[in-house]
Design a protein around this motif. Structure first.
Motif, PDB file in Angstrom:
ATOM      1  N   LYS A 218      56.609  54.562  33.134  1.00 24.39           N
ATOM      2  CA  LYS A 218      56.741  53.228  32.541  1.00 24.39           C
ATOM      3  C   LYS A 218      57.673  52.338  33.354  1.00 24.39           C
ATOM      4  CE  LYS A 218      55.817  54.648  27.776  1.00 24.39           C
ATOM      5  NZ  LYS A 218      56.317  54.672  26.385  1.00 24.39           N
ATOM      6  N   LYS A 219      58.418  52.919  34.278  1.00 25.93           N
ATOM      7  CA  LYS A 219      59.313  52.116  35.109  1.00 25.93           C
ATOM      8  C   LYS A 219      58.545  51.285  36.134  1.00 25.93           C
ATOM      9  CE  LYS A 219      63.230  55.306  34.778  1.00 25.93           C
ATOM     10  NZ  LYS A 219      64.199  56.146  35.536  1.00 25.93           N
ATOM     11  N   VAL A 220      57.297  51.610  36.337  1.00 24.62           N
ATOM     12  CA  VAL A 220      56.483  50.900  37.320  1.00 24.62           C
ATOM     13  C   VAL A 220      55.564  49.918  36.611  1.00 24.62           C
ATOM     14  CG1 VAL A 220      54.792  51.137  39.173  1.00 24.62           C
ATOM     15  CG2 VAL A 220      56.543  52.887  38.854  1.00 24.62           C
ATOM     16  N   VAL A 221      55.676  48.650  36.976  1.00 27.17           N
ATOM     17  CA  VAL A 221      54.797  47.618  36.412  1.00 27.17           C
ATOM     18  C   VAL A 221      53.714  47.324  37.444  1.00 27.17           C
ATOM     19  CG1 VAL A 221      54.626  45.260  35.557  1.00 27.17           C
ATOM     20  CG2 VAL A 221      56.664  46.622  35.069  1.00 27.17           C
ATOM     21  N   PRO A 222      52.450  47.530  37.118  1.00 24.41           N
ATOM     22  CA  PRO A 222      51.388  47.355  38.108  1.00 24.41           C
ATOM     23  C   PRO A 222      51.128  45.887  38.435  1.00 24.41           C
ATOM     24  CG  PRO A 222      50.433  47.741  35.965  1.00 24.41           C
ATOM     25  CD  PRO A 222      51.917  47.916  35.789  1.00 24.41           C
ATOM     26  N   GLN A 223      50.668  45.662  39.640  1.00 26.93           N
ATOM     27  CA  GLN A 223      50.127  44.349  39.993  1.00 26.93           C
ATOM     28  C   GLN A 223      48.653  44.364  39.594  1.00 26.93           C
ATOM     29  OE1 GLN A 223      51.469  41.333  41.430  1.00 26.93           O
ATOM     30  NE2 GLN A 223      49.500  40.843  40.515  1.00 26.93           N
ATOM     31  N   GLN A 224      48.294  43.540  38.656  1.00 29.87           N
ATOM     32  CA  GLN A 224      46.939  43.555  38.126  1.00 29.87           C
ATOM     33  C   GLN A 224      46.100  42.432  38.715  1.00 29.87           C
ATOM     34  OE1 GLN A 224      47.850  43.388  33.910  1.00 29.87           O
ATOM     35  NE2 GLN A 224      47.583  45.602  33.720  1.00 29.87           N
ATOM     36  N   MET A 225      44.852  42.759  38.995  1.00 30.93           N
ATOM     37  CA  MET A 225      43.909  41.774  39.516  1.00 30.93           C
ATOM     38  C   MET A 225      42.587  41.930  38.788  1.00 30.93           C
ATOM     39  SD  MET A 225      42.341  41.247  43.343  1.00 30.93           S
ATOM     40  CE  MET A 225      43.734  40.270  43.875  1.00 30.93           C
ATOM     41  N   SER A 226      41.989  40.806  38.441  1.00 33.45           N
ATOM     42  CA  SER A 226      40.683  40.823  37.791  1.00 33.45           C
ATOM     43  C   SER A 226      39.683  40.084  38.676  1.00 33.45           C
ATOM     44  CB  SER A 226      40.777  40.148  36.422  1.00 33.45           C
ATOM     45  OG  SER A 226      39.508  40.087  35.807  1.00 33.45           O
ATOM     46  N   ILE A 227      38.654  40.787  39.109  1.00 37.09           N
ATOM     47  CA  ILE A 227      37.576  40.195  39.898  1.00 37.09           C
ATOM     48  C   ILE A 227      36.398  39.982  38.959  1.00 37.09           C
ATOM     49  CG2 ILE A 227      36.019  40.517  41.854  1.00 37.09           C
ATOM     50  CD1 ILE A 227      38.143  42.258  43.157  1.00 37.09           C
ATOM     51  N   LYS A 228      36.100  38.722  38.660  1.00 31.55           N
ATOM     52  CA  LYS A 228      35.121  38.405  37.621  1.00 31.55           C
ATOM     53  C   LYS A 228      33.867  37.763  38.205  1.00 31.55           C
ATOM     54  CE  LYS A 228      38.723  37.597  34.141  1.00 31.55           C
ATOM     55  NZ  LYS A 228      39.281  36.613  33.191  1.00 31.55           N
ATOM     56  N   CYS A 229      32.745  38.416  37.980  1.00 34.32           N
ATOM     57  CA  CYS A 229      31.454  37.834  38.328  1.00 34.32           C
ATOM     58  C   CYS A 229      30.948  37.021  37.141  1.00 34.32           C
ATOM     59  CB  CYS A 229      30.440  38.919  38.676  1.00 34.32           C
ATOM     60  SG  CYS A 229      30.808  39.802  40.196  1.00 34.32           S
ATOM     61  N   ASN A 230      29.968  36.201  37.390  1.00 35.77           N
ATOM     62  CA  ASN A 230      29.372  35.381  36.340  1.00 35.77           C
ATOM     63  C   ASN A 230      28.355  36.222  35.584  1.00 35.77           C
ATOM     64  OD1 ASN A 230      28.373  33.399  34.692  1.00 35.77           O
ATOM     65  ND2 ASN A 230      28.013  31.917  36.327  1.00 35.77           N
ATOM     66  N   THR A 231      28.861  37.116  34.742  1.00 33.94           N
ATOM     67  CA  THR A 231      27.981  38.058  34.043  1.00 33.94           C
ATOM     68  C   THR A 231      27.081  37.364  33.031  1.00 33.94           C
ATOM     69  OG1 THR A 231      29.801  38.502  32.506  1.00 33.94           O
ATOM     70  CG2 THR A 231      29.509  40.024  34.339  1.00 33.94           C
ATOM     71  N   ALA A 232      27.468  36.168  32.606  1.00 34.56           N
ATOM     72  CA  ALA A 232      26.605  35.441  31.670  1.00 34.56           C
ATOM     73  C   ALA A 232      25.271  35.117  32.320  1.00 34.56           C
ATOM     74  CB  ALA A 232      27.300  34.156  31.221  1.00 34.56           C
ATOM     75  N   ASP A 233      25.311  34.675  33.594  1.00 38.57           N
ATOM     76  CA  ASP A 233      24.076  34.404  34.326  1.00 38.57           C
ATOM     77  C   ASP A 233      23.293  35.683  34.564  1.00 38.57           C
ATOM     78  OD1 ASP A 233      24.604  31.749  34.385  1.00 38.57           O
ATOM     79  OD2 ASP A 233      25.255  31.667  36.481  1.00 38.57           O
ATOM     80  N   TYR A 234      24.036  36.774  34.816  1.00 37.61           N
ATOM     81  CA  TYR A 234      23.364  38.057  35.061  1.00 37.61           C
ATOM     82  C   TYR A 234      22.555  38.479  33.828  1.00 37.61           C
ATOM     83  CZ  TYR A 234      22.696  43.035  35.805  1.00 37.61           C
ATOM     84  OH  TYR A 234      22.132  44.272  35.936  1.00 37.61           O
ATOM     85  N   ARG A 235      23.174  38.389  32.660  1.00 38.75           N
ATOM     86  CA  ARG A 235      22.494  38.805  31.432  1.00 38.75           C
ATOM     87  C   ARG A 235      21.344  37.864  31.095  1.00 38.75           C
ATOM     88  NH1 ARG A 235      25.881  42.208  28.064  1.00 38.75           N
ATOM     89  NH2 ARG A 235      27.725  42.808  29.217  1.00 38.75           N
ATOM     90  N   LYS A 236      21.548  36.572  31.372  1.00 37.04           N
ATOM     91  CA  LYS A 236      20.509  35.594  31.085  1.00 37.04           C
ATOM     92  C   LYS A 236      19.274  35.835  31.943  1.00 37.04           C
ATOM     93  CE  LYS A 236      19.655  30.600  31.093  1.00 37.04           C
ATOM     94  NZ  LYS A 236      20.248  29.266  31.357  1.00 37.04           N
ATOM     95  N   ASN A 237      19.518  36.189  33.218  1.00 44.01           N
ATOM     96  CA  ASN A 237      18.408  36.389  34.146  1.00 44.01           C
ATOM     97  C   ASN A 237      17.844  37.801  34.106  1.00 44.01           C
ATOM     98  OD1 ASN A 237      18.710  33.745  35.081  1.00 44.01           O
ATOM     99  ND2 ASN A 237      20.231  34.356  36.617  1.00 44.01           N
TER     100      ASN A 237
END
Length: 264
Positions: A218-237
């Motif tokens: 718990k002494k280590v705080v991670p560097q967080q990154m979120s890579i987000k694709c446009n999943t709404a378009d993916y599901r629509k198509n």
């Protein structure tokens, strides 16, 4: 299921979360591989585990091996001074190859295992890059969440790098730099662990071992990154596969019982 952390005066890594938006409905396996490879190289370089950026190291090492393979025995007609220069250069090349071989082999092994893992799964939810002496007591943690549609039929070993992969990797590296990644460092040698988060039903290569309910200090705080694709378009198509996507736990909202960390 998720690595735990808490704030405190003795934190080894600054907290923060950054996001990278992808101008596409999904990333292919080869594109995910390229992005993670670039981030891995950045992390190693910023924490002084490699002497230069990974691409330069790979180019230099390949050039040295090619030069060594092209070296033949000096000609009998060669002047003594030229023979000395030739022999000196050959020793230099051999020593540099020997010095870099262990490092390059280690990086290549990790990346090859990651390629194999990507080819085995229909989707991944995230990747963690951990530097430290052990998984439970790391020095630095980079927790990368990937939000995208299911992988297509392409392989992670696909030839060539797409413009999308290059764009996303550049954005990701710049995002980490902007939030101070690498400002705290460790000059001594350490280990690199690569973990992937995916549904527990996937059959990954034997190189990866399961780590259910993975936790670290718990002494280590991670560097967080979120890579987000446009999943709404993916599901629509791709309406005909939308229900399958929902049922296979491919989003970051999957329950802990459905997903598992694998590490190499």
């Amino acid at each position: 299921m998720e690595p735990t952390s808490s704030s405190g005066a003795d934190e080894r890594q600054g907290s923060g979360s950054v996001g990278v938006q992808v101008a596409a409905a999904a990333l292919q396996r080869s594109e995910v591989f390229h992005v993670v490879k670039e981030l891995l190289g950045f992390v190693l370089y910023m924490h002084h585990q490699i002497p230069s950026v990974l691409q330069s190291l790979e180019t230099e090492f390949a050039g040295l091996k090619e030069e060594m393979s092209e070296m033949t025995a000096p000609s009998a007609e060669m002047k003594p001074s030229d023979q000395r220069k030739y022999n000196t250069r050959k020793r230099e090349v051999r020593c540099r190859i020997k010095k870099q071989e262990k490092l390059m082999k280690g990086i290549s092994t990790v990346l090859s295992a990651f390629q194999q893992a990507l080819d085995k799964v229909s989707t991944i939810e995230g990747v963690a890059l951990i530097l430290g002496g052990s998984l439970v007591r790391p020095l630095f943690v980079y927790d990368i969440t990937v939000t995208h549609g299911r992988f297509g039929s392409g392989s992670a070993k696909g030839h060539g790098t797409t413009k999308l992969a290059q764009s996303v990797s550049r954005k990701a590296v710049r995002a980490l730099i902007s939030c101070g990644a690498g400002s705290l460092s460790y000059t001594g040698p350490t280990k690199l662990f690569l973990l992937i988060r995916c549904p527990c039903t996937m059959n990954l290569p034997l190189d990866f071992s399961p780590k259910r309910d993975f936790r670290y200090s718990k002494k280590v705080v991670p560097q967080q990154m979120s890579i987000k694709c446009n999943t709404a378009d993916y599901r629509k198509n791709n309406k005909h596969v939308a229900s399958i996507v929902d049922a296979s736990c491919c989003t970051s909202e999957s329950s802990p019982s459905d997903v598992i960390w694998y590490y190499f």
